[in-house]
Design an enzyme around this catalytic site. Structure first.
Site, mmCIF file in Angstrom:
data_model
loop_
_atom_site.group_PDB
_atom_site.id
_atom_site.type_symbol
_atom_site.label_atom_id
_atom_site.label_comp_id
_atom_site.label_asym_id
_atom_site.label_seq_id
_atom_site.Cartn_x
_atom_site.Cartn_y
_atom_site.Cartn_z
ATOM 1 N N SER A 93 0.787 -1.244 -0.026
ATOM 2 C CA SER A 93 0.048 -0.051 0.089
ATOM 3 C C SER A 93 0.904 1.292 0.204
ATOM 4 O O SER A 93 2.026 1.483 0.825
ATOM 5 C CB SER A 93 -0.996 0.012 1.192
ATOM 6 N N HIS A 97 2.618 12.111 -1.471
ATOM 7 C CA HIS A 97 2.314 13.420 -1.321
ATOM 8 C C HIS A 97 3.291 14.543 -1.715
ATOM 9 O O HIS A 97 4.333 14.502 -0.906
ATOM 10 C CB HIS A 97 1.693 13.782 0.139
ATOM 11 N N HIS A 107 -2.138 7.320 -5.215
ATOM 12 C CA HIS A 107 -2.303 6.150 -4.121
ATOM 13 C C HIS A 107 -2.401 4.769 -5.061
ATOM 14 O O HIS A 107 -3.086 4.942 -5.959
ATOM 15 C CB HIS A 107 -3.631 6.443 -3.312
ATOM 16 N N ASN A 109 -2.403 0.064 -4.209
ATOM 17 C CA ASN A 109 -2.843 -1.063 -3.222
ATOM 18 C C ASN A 109 -3.073 -1.877 -3.986
ATOM 19 O O ASN A 109 -4.010 -1.866 -4.836
ATOM 20 C CB ASN A 109 -3.874 -0.442 -2.247
ATOM 21 N N ARG A 111 -3.390 -6.388 -2.817
ATOM 22 C CA ARG A 111 -3.494 -7.231 -1.715
ATOM 23 C C ARG A 111 -4.191 -8.478 -1.867
ATOM 24 O O ARG A 111 -4.760 -8.766 -2.912
ATOM 25 C CB ARG A 111 -4.287 -6.558 -0.466
ATOM 26 N N HIS A 146 -5.585 7.442 -17.090
ATOM 27 C CA HIS A 146 -6.627 6.323 -17.521
ATOM 28 C C HIS A 146 -5.903 5.441 -18.550
ATOM 29 O O HIS A 146 -6.396 4.283 -18.768
ATOM 30 C CB HIS A 146 -7.944 7.092 -17.868
ATOM 31 N N GLY A 259 -5.877 -4.517 14.856
ATOM 32 C CA GLY A 259 -4.729 -4.064 15.944
ATOM 33 C C GLY A 259 -3.404 -4.035 15.099
ATOM 34 O O GLY A 259 -2.439 -4.214 15.691
ATOM 35 N N GLY A 260 -3.383 -3.430 13.993
ATOM 36 C CA GLY A 260 -2.192 -3.304 12.971
ATOM 37 C C GLY A 260 -1.432 -2.052 13.437
ATOM 38 O O GLY A 260 -1.608 -1.487 14.631
ATOM 39 N N ARG A 261 -0.052 -2.016 12.908
ATOM 40 C CA ARG A 261 0.733 -0.961 13.656
ATOM 41 C C ARG A 261 0.111 0.353 12.787
ATOM 42 O O ARG A 261 0.306 0.675 11.726
ATOM 43 C CB ARG A 261 2.366 -1.338 12.509
#
Length: 307
Positions: A93, A97, A107, A109, A111, A146, A259-261
């Protein structure tokens, strides 16, 4: 046959390639890496961050591979039959900026999820995409973005780009503002109907095309002169980015619910942002043009009517 290790090795290589290419284009800073490990039952990852470069004010390209005993609510809201399954989730991910307001934020990602339950077949799927958030619009840049998006999809069928372009337009939408976050790109999720190999190939195509889409735009716009007015508008529009990521973004919500970082999850937020009460762009300005000509959903490649 599902090969989790192949997916992991691809994602690690993708992270390496994107970091190398963006560092080269920036020319003034490199990514710093932090490897984190929560143990074999929880997983870990590689967080890479770049700050105060020649072009990139703040960016992160993260890899994570995490485990859990139970899928969180964000992952089972549309698939309640998966509630209670253990899971693995891995992905790359990234958010970039730039300092120069004429270079868009971007951006991406990609997964892979697999949910397992003793005595039952594992359920797996791929997801991901990439999208562009300009502050000052240039039609040639958006068309090129695009076109590369379409190039990523075309080997997999004629209607694939249109399907995932539409999904992206609908997903990256701030409902409380009634406006798009940017000019879109691709978004897909729950991909598994074509089988593991074909689905994995598509995820790779999307991952590989991100930097092909973004780097030429960064190169073209990074030396444009700008002043306080452009910088102020950029910081104002960055507020929309923050609102979306904290209120709607599935990845952010999933990471926090599992509970990720936290530092890695919130890496996507820009370093300088401001909100101005009831600010409105003036008619006839480049700032107004973003709202009238770029944020409304549009067929950038002139494909409407094609089937």
């Amino acid at each position: 046959m599902i090969n989790v290790e192949d997916v992991k090795q691809y994602l690690l290589a993708l992270q390496d390639d994107i970091c190398q290419q963006l560092s080269e284009e920036d020319g003034g800073a490199n990514f710093t890496e932090e490897v984190w490990d929560r143990g074999e039952k929880l997983g870990g990852g590689r967080t890479r961050v770049i700050t105060n470069g020649n072009v990139i004010e703040k960016g992160g390209v993260n890899f994570s591979h995490v485990f859990g005993d139970k899928l969180p609510a964000s992952a089972t809201a549309s698939r309640p039959e998966l509630a209670g399954r253990s899971f693995q989730a891995m992905g790359v991910s990234l958010v970039i900026h730039p300092t120069n307001p004429y270079v868009p934020t971007s951006h991406a990602n990609v997964r892979f999820f697999i949910a397992e339950k003793e005595g039952e077949e594992p359920v797996w799927w791929f997801g991901g995409g990439f999208d562009l958030t300009p502050y000052y619009g240039f039609e040639e840049d958006v068309v090129q973005w695009h076109q590369v998006s379409k190039d990523a999809c075309d080997p997999f069928g004629k209607g694939v780009y249109a399907k995932y372009k539409k999904w992206c337009d609908e997903y990256f939408y701030l409902k409380h503002r009634d406006e798009s976050r940017g000019v879109g790109g691709l978004f897909f999720d729950d991909l598994n109907e074509e089988g593991f190999e074909k689905s994995f190939e598509f995820m790779q195509s999307v991952g590989n095309h991100y930097v092909k889409a973004y780097r030429p735009i960064m190169a073209k716009r990074k030396n444009m002169e700008y002043g306080e007015r452009e910088r102020k508008f950029q910081c104002y529009r960055r507020g929309r980015y923050v609102e979306f990521n904290l209120v709607f973004d599935r990845g952010t919500i999933f990471g926090l619910q599992t509970g990720g970082r936290t530092e890695s999850i919130l890496m996507s937020l820009p370093p300088i942002v401001h909100w101005d009460y009831n600010w409105q762009p003036e008619e006839g300005t480049p700032e107004m043009k973003l709202y009238t000509d770029f944020l409304p959903h549009k067929d950038w490649l002139g494909l409407e009517g094609e089937h």
